[in-house]
Design a protein around this motif. Structure first.
Motif: not given
Length: 569
Positions: A37-50
């Motif tokens: 939904a964000a255009g593939g910018q997964q770097a902005c998503n929280p990690s699994v750990a977080d």
């Protein structure tokens, strides 16, 4: 935290029974959907750990204990408390920031280091190299480690693009000169630079390259004309190492935006060598190249250059003339300067005055006045030569004829009773005549002044300890323009590779030479502006042996390989 460690963390959470596989699959799907939904910018998503910690699926102490068990890194049993300045001082702020690590205890030669990322296998060896001590890695809640870093080094939290996240760490452009000097004086930096320089000199290297890249720092040495990689230090050592070399060379360590040139003297074993230093700003830091100027390794004597007897006799006759021009030609790194220095040493005497202008002076020779060009100050090859003519010289050596002005000045010097030695960049000896004609020198002036042209190459010598015969198909030989009859009665060799040659099959280099004396018939052809092909044909009729012929002779004599013949001719 741990953005690049999602798969590893997911696996250990399942293996240790802290989270169900279905939960993690649901989490992955949610991250994937939000990323799309964000255009593939997964770097902005929280990690699994977080996310796992935020949802409360696992308590923080249990989560970090699980990571410690999975990675084998020791979990810090309690609070660190205050760390003395001597311990934090073992690691620079720059390295602490890049590795997200802080030394908190030193005991018996072992330094205990608290690291924010236990999944990075390079932290321990890299920091052991930087500290010069054995390192034991500890792990704790990364938030606590961040606070400890801020308290110990005054660091703010790292921006996106840290080493742990796989990005490029940008160096602080405002770093002070005092910090650079401190980096340059660190024992691991000093030891590494001295080790590389010593090894390079012992291995007979001609150049040493320090090359920073985005994700690695390469160190390479050119031995026998070929670059070989040296085990590199951590990427974070690039700036301290560059600063160390600049300090040794007397350069401005704070200037990282402009190229600089310098020189240093280095003691390797029982002898001292000169190193010419060149720095070049690049996108990832400063590239530094050191040219090794080891006069004892070169042996500046004509008799030691390996010239055939007839070539040696011709060169000696040309350099003992009272006037005229002697030219040495070939590509960069073919030994032209060494040949000219050897010639100068042979004719150097109390009865003669010798002057040289070079870019720059490479070897100092007693009894010879040597000048380095300085174009910004107006000191060029041509202007230096004009000044030389007022210094009552007998012999003038010009490092290189690069432009029409220098060519014309060299011709005038030769016409007024001086011997001029110089170099050109051409493929063969007859090509030097054509090159000077292209610079605007009149053909009759060339015919009257040039005494001889020596073309040369340096080829790798096949290792004499492990050489063995090599069969080269006749089709391959003929396809390279070599007449089959030229190889009759002989065979080629190759180096198998052994300890003596470092498994390369080569050890040392040999010179091959093409000598063109200017006989009466050659002068007539030059005066008549004859084509270069006609000059080459006449030269061969009069006994000139081409570089290809000399290289082939050396290969059949077991001095080099067929591969080197093709590479250089």
């Amino acid at each position: 935290m741990f953005e690049s460690r999602d798969e590893a963390i997911s696996e250990l959470l399942i293996q240790q029974g802290l989270v169900r596989a279905a939960q993690l699959e649901e989490l992955r799907q949610g991250l994937h959907t939000s990323g799309a939904a964000a255009g593939g910018q997964q770097a902005c998503n929280p990690s699994v750990a977080d996310t796992v910690l935020a949802k409360g699926w696992v308590e923080r102490p249990a989560f970090f204990a699980a990571i410690a068990r999975a990675t084998g890194v020791q979990l810090l049993p309690g609070a660190v408390g205050e760390i003395d300045a001597a311990t934090t001082g073992l690691l620079t702020a720059e390295l602490a920031r890049n590795y997200r690590a802080v030394p908190w205890r030193s005991d018996g030669g072992i330094v205990d280091v608290l690291a924010a990322d236990p999944f990075d296998p390079g932290v321990a060896p890299d920091l052991a190299f930087a500290l010069g001590h054995c390192v034991r890695i500890w792990f704790d809640d990364p938030d606590k480690t961040e606070r400890l870093l801020e308290r110990s080094y005054g660091l703010q939290r790292e921006k996106a693009g840290s080493r742990a996240g796989g990005g490029v760490v940008e160096l602080d452009p405002e770093i002070s000169t005092a910090d650079l000097e401190s980096m340059a004086g660190q024992p691991p930096v000093v030891q590494f630079v001295e080790s590389v320089l010593s090894r390079a000199v012992l291995d007979r290297a001609s150049d040493i390259h320090f090359e920073p890249f985005a994700r690695e720092f390469k160190v390479r040495c050119r031995v026998d004309g070929v670059l070989h990689e040296v085990p590199p230090p951590p990427t974070e050592m690039a700036l301290p190492i560059a600063s160390r070399i600049k300090v040794l060379a007397g350069l401005d360590i704070a200037e990282r935006r402009l190229p600089q040139d310098g020189r240093l003297r280095f003691a390797a074993g029982q002898r001292a060598v000169d190193l010419r230093v060149s720095t070049l700003p690049t996108q990832c830091g400063e590239s530094i190249v050191l040219r090794v100027l080891d006069q004892s390794a070169v042996g500046l004597e004509l008799a030691k250059l390996g010239m055939p007897r007839d070539v040696m006799a011709g060169v000696r006759e040309a350099i003992r003339r009272p006037h005229g021009i002697f030219i040495v030609t070939g590509p960069t790194g073919s030994g032209k300067t060494t040949t000219l220095y050897s010639a100068l040493r042979e004719i150097n005497s109390l009865e003669s005055k010798l002057l040289t202008v070079e870019d720059p002076v490479e070897y100092g020779i007693d009894g010879i006045m040597q000048v380095s060009v300085n174009p910004p100050a107006g000191l060029t090859f041509a202007s230096a030569m004009r000044a030389f003519l007022r210094q009552d010289p007998d012999v003038i050596m010009v490092g290189e004829i690069r432009d029409p002005e220098t060519a014309q000045t060299a011709i005038q010097a030769a016409l007024t009773g001086h011997l001029v030695m110089t170099t050109l960049h051409t493929n063969d000896a007859p090509g030097a005549i054509t090159r000077l004609l292209d610079m605007g020198v009149e053909s009759f002036l060339l015919a009257a002044t040039v005494e001889g042209v020596l073309a040369q190459r340096l080829m790798r010598r096949v290792c004499q300890a492990c050489r063995e015969p090599e069969e080269i198909p006749e089709k391959t030989v003929g396809g390279c323009g070599i007449k089959i009859e030229a190889t009759a009665g002989g065979h080629f060799f190759r180096g198998r590779g052994c300890a003596a040659c470092g498994q390369t099959g080569y050890r040392g280099r040999i010179g091959i030479y093409e000598w063109l004396p200017l006989t009466g018939s050659m002068r007539e052809l030059i005066t008549a502006n004859a084509p270069v092909l006609a000059m080459k044909a006449r030269a061969r009729e009069e006994g000139m042996r081409r570089l290809r012929d000399e290289a082939l002779r050396a290969a059949l004599a077991g001095e080099t390989t067929f591969e080197e013949v093709l590479r250089h001719t």
